[in-house]
Design a protein around this motif. Structure first.
Motif, short mmCIF file in Angstrom:
data_model
loop_
_atom_site.label_atom_id
_atom_site.label_comp_id
_atom_site.label_asym_id
_atom_site.label_seq_id
_atom_site.Cartn_x
_atom_site.Cartn_y
_atom_site.Cartn_z
N ILE A 117 0.84 -1.21 0.00
CA ILE A 117 0.00 0.00 0.00
C ILE A 117 0.87 1.25 0.00
CG2 ILE A 117 -1.66 1.34 1.37
CD1 ILE A 117 -2.83 -1.37 2.29
N THR A 118 1.98 1.23 0.75
CA THR A 118 2.89 2.38 0.77
C THR A 118 3.45 2.67 -0.62
OG1 THR A 118 3.50 1.92 3.07
CG2 THR A 118 5.03 3.28 1.77
N LYS A 119 3.80 1.61 -1.35
CA LYS A 119 4.30 1.79 -2.72
C LYS A 119 3.21 2.42 -3.60
CE LYS A 119 7.65 -2.03 -2.68
NZ LYS A 119 8.87 -1.28 -2.98
N ILE A 120 1.99 1.94 -3.45
CA ILE A 120 0.87 2.47 -4.24
C ILE A 120 0.65 3.95 -3.92
CG2 ILE A 120 -1.63 2.35 -4.57
CD1 ILE A 120 -1.40 -0.70 -4.24
N VAL A 121 0.67 4.29 -2.65
CA VAL A 121 0.47 5.69 -2.23
C VAL A 121 1.57 6.58 -2.78
CG1 VAL A 121 0.44 7.26 -0.24
CG2 VAL A 121 -0.85 5.11 -0.16
N ASN A 122 2.81 6.12 -2.69
CA ASN A 122 3.94 6.92 -3.19
C ASN A 122 3.83 7.19 -4.69
OD1 ASN A 122 5.08 7.05 -0.65
ND2 ASN A 122 6.45 5.32 -0.97
N ILE A 123 3.41 6.19 -5.43
CA ILE A 123 3.23 6.38 -6.88
C ILE A 123 2.08 7.34 -7.16
CG2 ILE A 123 2.58 5.21 -9.02
CD1 ILE A 123 4.13 2.75 -7.96
N CYS A 124 0.99 7.17 -6.44
CA CYS A 124 -0.16 8.08 -6.61
C CYS A 124 0.24 9.52 -6.33
CB CYS A 124 -1.31 7.66 -5.70
SG CYS A 124 -2.17 6.17 -6.24
N ASN A 125 1.06 9.72 -5.31
CA ASN A 125 1.46 11.08 -4.94
C ASN A 125 2.25 11.75 -6.05
OD1 ASN A 125 0.20 10.92 -2.48
ND2 ASN A 125 2.03 10.32 -1.36
N LYS A 126 2.99 10.95 -6.85
CA LYS A 126 3.76 11.53 -7.95
C LYS A 126 2.84 12.10 -9.03
CE LYS A 126 6.48 8.08 -9.09
NZ LYS A 126 7.59 7.37 -9.76
N TYR A 127 1.62 11.57 -9.11
CA TYR A 127 0.68 12.00 -10.16
C TYR A 127 -0.54 12.70 -9.57
CZ TYR A 127 3.56 9.05 -13.15
OH TYR A 127 4.61 8.51 -13.85
N PHE A 128 -0.34 13.41 -8.47
CA PHE A 128 -1.45 14.07 -7.77
C PHE A 128 -2.18 15.07 -8.65
CE2 PHE A 128 2.06 16.98 -7.38
CZ PHE A 128 1.49 18.24 -7.46
N PHE A 129 -1.50 15.60 -9.67
CA PHE A 129 -2.04 16.69 -10.50
C PHE A 129 -2.95 16.19 -11.62
CE2 PHE A 129 2.11 15.30 -11.90
CZ PHE A 129 1.91 15.03 -13.23
#
Length: 773
Positions: free
Chosen positions: A246-258
């Protein structure tokens, strides 16, 4: 060796090795490590996710193509090349500069002014890169090339090559060599299965770098399937699963927050998920697979697969900037690159003190040839055969003996060595097979076991079935048309009951969001089914006129997270009131029945598990259970003397257990005396229920909850004890409830005496109740 205030340009293998040496020698140095890519991006320019997205939106290129263009931008200057490929790069770079989408680190060159820069050995540099490092007075670290291997050992097959390497490793370990100092180089994917097999036979722990990608995990699949409901909601769906993933998924999502467009976001997330590895190595001491560029010193190195198409790596003219235009941008040709790689590889081999070089003569039935480096290194090729008198694996010897016996009995081939094996191993149980489960000694589960209805049912149907499915993960998940119908039914019922949306729109929404393309035949049946749902919903609305419970939750996940296990279950519908008097309903698109008769054996427990979860979960404080039921859709039962709509109404009646307390029951079904809602529910003139009304007291329901808890604890205790024997079940020595549809029949080789007989409960005496089914 290294000065203070230095930058070391190297890959991670080299960095980790240096840090280990610094630590062992108690060296404290102010040094920075950077890969060549990181250094050049800081020196020239880099890009980020916004750059990728800008190009994706404007040009609609694949993400991999976008990265290829961006990685080549550095080689062009702001001029006209009269070449379509290069001029496109110039135009793209100007455009990205204008949009401020290339990142320039203006302070980096100042940062370098007082730094000593070291280049790890044999890092490949393009012409402009050589110029940069020369201007910075970079120091090239050199390896000693004082060692020269004398011969390479050739084997007929890959299997013989791998067997030899594992045998040599076993000998090194037996002689006291540290296993962490043994490295394997040039191991392709086709070698890994054999390496895993022989490593097991020789009891050698090897990290084969078999990493699964994030995209293949349950967490990623579930997250992506709910992404259209919003990132927060999708994350909420997986919050109780593996936290590292889940941490990996969250980190990737944060890169594409825009990114606001969910289709675009899903495209980028899938790309990232496929590129993100999940490290599965749980070993502390092991033989390691490394690249030829690893900083070898005293390690024992096995350079395998030393064949012409495998080693050294040969680059082809298939990059974006091809040989015919490389001179325009001052890049080396493929021929120049291959010469450099070959020279570097030779020097690396000469720098390795302890090296064993192996190759094969045949790959399956195809003859393959030695590497061109054989001649450059002036190596003698030795044709190796296995030395039977030097053995490091009894198990491997017995398997070889059995294979030679196979050749003799099947094909009449008598191997000269068969008598050596026969004299050494008198009895190898040849031509026998014991299919029984051999208990695993190691602890399998380090954390609390996660349970569901399906996993519990598997365990009590057959412990070995659970082992294959939930421990070895051998399930071949396939979305069937029947499963699609069930999921579609659930989706439409939930959305209609919550929002009264148009049913046809709900169907299209579900198919589109899940990227489901139907055949004409499937589309015909789906449309027919949707029309049935319209009728079903009218009948459900009619049933609700008898119900006074004014609150409901739909497709709600309930959980019992205790000190022994975590049990999760999604309940389709719960109707309740302010007093938390409630009804549990589970939808079924089949003819499943509900009965307590197999409950004490742990089978057919789904509704009883839901009863348990509602009692244990904190969502309700002290619920009073009015009833728990299945509601059948697409029911195939035919009832004589009834019109189609009357038959439909009868089939949609709830099938399950109701509370004997009439004051509770009438709040859900005011027609309970001759029920229009609950199947079989009818009151006699004397005020008692008919026997087929299937009623329970609140105390009997509580007893069921206690029994379910005891069954769950029993299962968890046995699972933690690695109890996975093959034990399919027959009811009353007759009905096989485990094997008819089991996907693992070809694996278990069950015998008749493996079956365990279970008896159906004929009444509620096992709860201390009466006969009331």
């Amino acid at each position: 060796m290294f000065k203070e205030n230095a930058i070391i340009i190297c890959e991670n293998d080299y960095k980790n090795k240096l840090l280990k040496e610094f630590n062992e020698n108690k060296v404290l140095l102010n040094v920075n490590f950077m890969t060549k890519k990181e250094f050049l991006e800081a020196y020239f320019f880099s890009y980020n996710e916004k750059t990728l997205y800008y190009i994706y939106r404007k040009y609609q290129f694949k993400i991999s193509i976008i990265k290829m263009y961006l990685d080549n931008l550095r080689f062009v200057q702001n001029k006209n090349y009269n070449n379509e490929k290069l001029d496109f790069l110039v135009k793209l770079k100007e455009e990205l500069d204008k949009e401020k989408l290339l990142i320039y680190d203006d302070r980096f060159k100042t940062f370098l002014q007082d730094k000593t820069i070291y280049l790890a050995p044999y890092i490949y540099l393009e012409n402009d890169e050589e110029k940069v490092f020369k201007s910075l007075n970079a120091i090239q670290i050199k390896n000693d090339t004082n060692y020269k291997p004398v011969f390479a050992q050739m084997f007929k097959t890959i299997a013989k090559e791998v067997n030899y390497v594992c045998k040599r490793i076993a000998k090194l370990i037996l002689n006291g060599e540290n296993i962490n100092n043994i490295k394997l180089v040039n191991v392709p994917e086709e070698y890994k299965n054999l390496l895993e097999r022989y490593a097991y036979l020789y009891n050698i722990p090897i990290n084969l770098n078999i990493n699964s990608c994030l995209y293949g995990t349950r967490e990623a699949k579930l997250f992506l399937s709910h992404l259209y409901e919003g990132k927060d909601n999708a994350l909420d769906k997986i919050k109780k699963l593996n936290q590292d993933i889940i941490t990996k998924i969250v980190n990737i999502c944060n890169k594409y927050f825009f990114i606001e467009d969910m289709n675009d976001l899903k495209t980028f997330l899938i790309y990232e998920f496929k590129k993100t590895n999940i490290n599965q190595n749980l070993l502390e001491n092991y033989v390691e697979l490394v690249s030829i560029n690893y900083p070898f010193k005293e390690e024992y190195v096995f350079l395998m697969n030393f064949n012409i198409e495998s080693f050294p790596k040969v680059y082809k003219d298939d990059s974006y900037i091809t040989d015919n235009i490389k001179k325009m941008v001052n890049l080396k040709s493929v021929n120049e690159i291959n010469k450099i790689v070959k020279s570097n590889t030779i020097n690396i081999i000469k720098s390795i003190k302890n090296i064993v070089i192996t190759l094969k003569e045949y790959d399956l039935e195809k003859k393959v040839y030695p590497s061109s480096l054989i001649e450059d290194l002036d190596l003698e090729i030795l044709n190796e055969e296995d030395d039977l008198y030097e053995s490091y694996s009894i198990l491997n010897d017995k398997l070889n003996y059995a294979m030679k016996l196979d050749d003799y009995y099947k094909y009449g081939i008598l191997d000269d060595n068969i008598f050596i094996y026969k004299n050494t191993y008198q009895d190898i149980n040849y031509f026998t097979y014991d299919s029984s489960y051999k208990k695993i000694k190691q602890k399998i589960f380090d954390k609390k076991i996660k349970l569901s209805y399906s996993s519990i049912n598997k365990y009590f149907e057959c412990k070995f079935k659970y082992f294959l499915s939930k421990v070895l993960y051998l399930d071949n998940y396939k979305i069937t048309f029947g499963a699609l119908i069930g999921s579609l039914y659930h989706h439409i019922l939930k959305e209609y009951l919550e929002n009264k949306k148009d049913i046809m729109l709900l169907k299209e929404e579900y198919l589109n969001n899940n990227n489901i393309v139907l055949t004409k035949k499937e589309a015909f049946y789906i449309n027919k089914i949707v029309k049935e749902i319209e009728t079903d919903l009218i009948i459900i609305d009619k049933q609700n006129t008898y119900n006074t419970l004014d609150k409901r939750v739909l497709e709600k996940e309930f959980q019992d997270n205790n000190e022994h296990f975590i049990l999760n279950g999604f309940i389709d519908k719960i109707l309740y009131n302010d007093k938390e008097e409630l009804v549990i309903i589970d939808y079924k698109t089949g003819n499943e029945n509900i009965s307590y008769k197999l409950l004490s054996s742990g089978l057919s427990m789904q509704l009883f598990l839901y009863l348990y979860l509602v009692k244990k979960d904190s969502y309700f404080n002290n619920p009073k259970i009015i009833g728990f039921y299945l509601q059948h859709f697409l029911h195939s039962e035919k009832i004589c003397d009834k019109s189609p709509i009357e038959q439909k109404e009868a089939n949609l009646k709830l099938n399950g257990y109701s509370n004997k307390d009439i004051s509770l029951l009438e709040k859900f079904d005011s027609s309970f005396k001759n029920s229009k809602v609950i199947r079989g529910m009818k009151l006699k003139n004397d005020g008692n229920f008919y026997s087929n009304s299937k009623t329970l007291s609140s105390e009997e329901m509580d007893s069921m909850v206690f029994l379910v808890e005891a069954i769950l604890n029993e299962a968890v205790e046995k699972i933690n004890n690695n109890d996975f024997q093959i034990n399919p079940k027959k009811v009353n020595n007759k009905d096989d409830v485990s094997c008819p549809y089991c996907p693992y029949k070809e694996i278990c080789y069950k015998k008749d005496y493996y079956y365990e007989n279970i008896k159906q409960e004929e009444d509620l005496s096992f709860l201390g109740g009466d006969n009331n089914d």
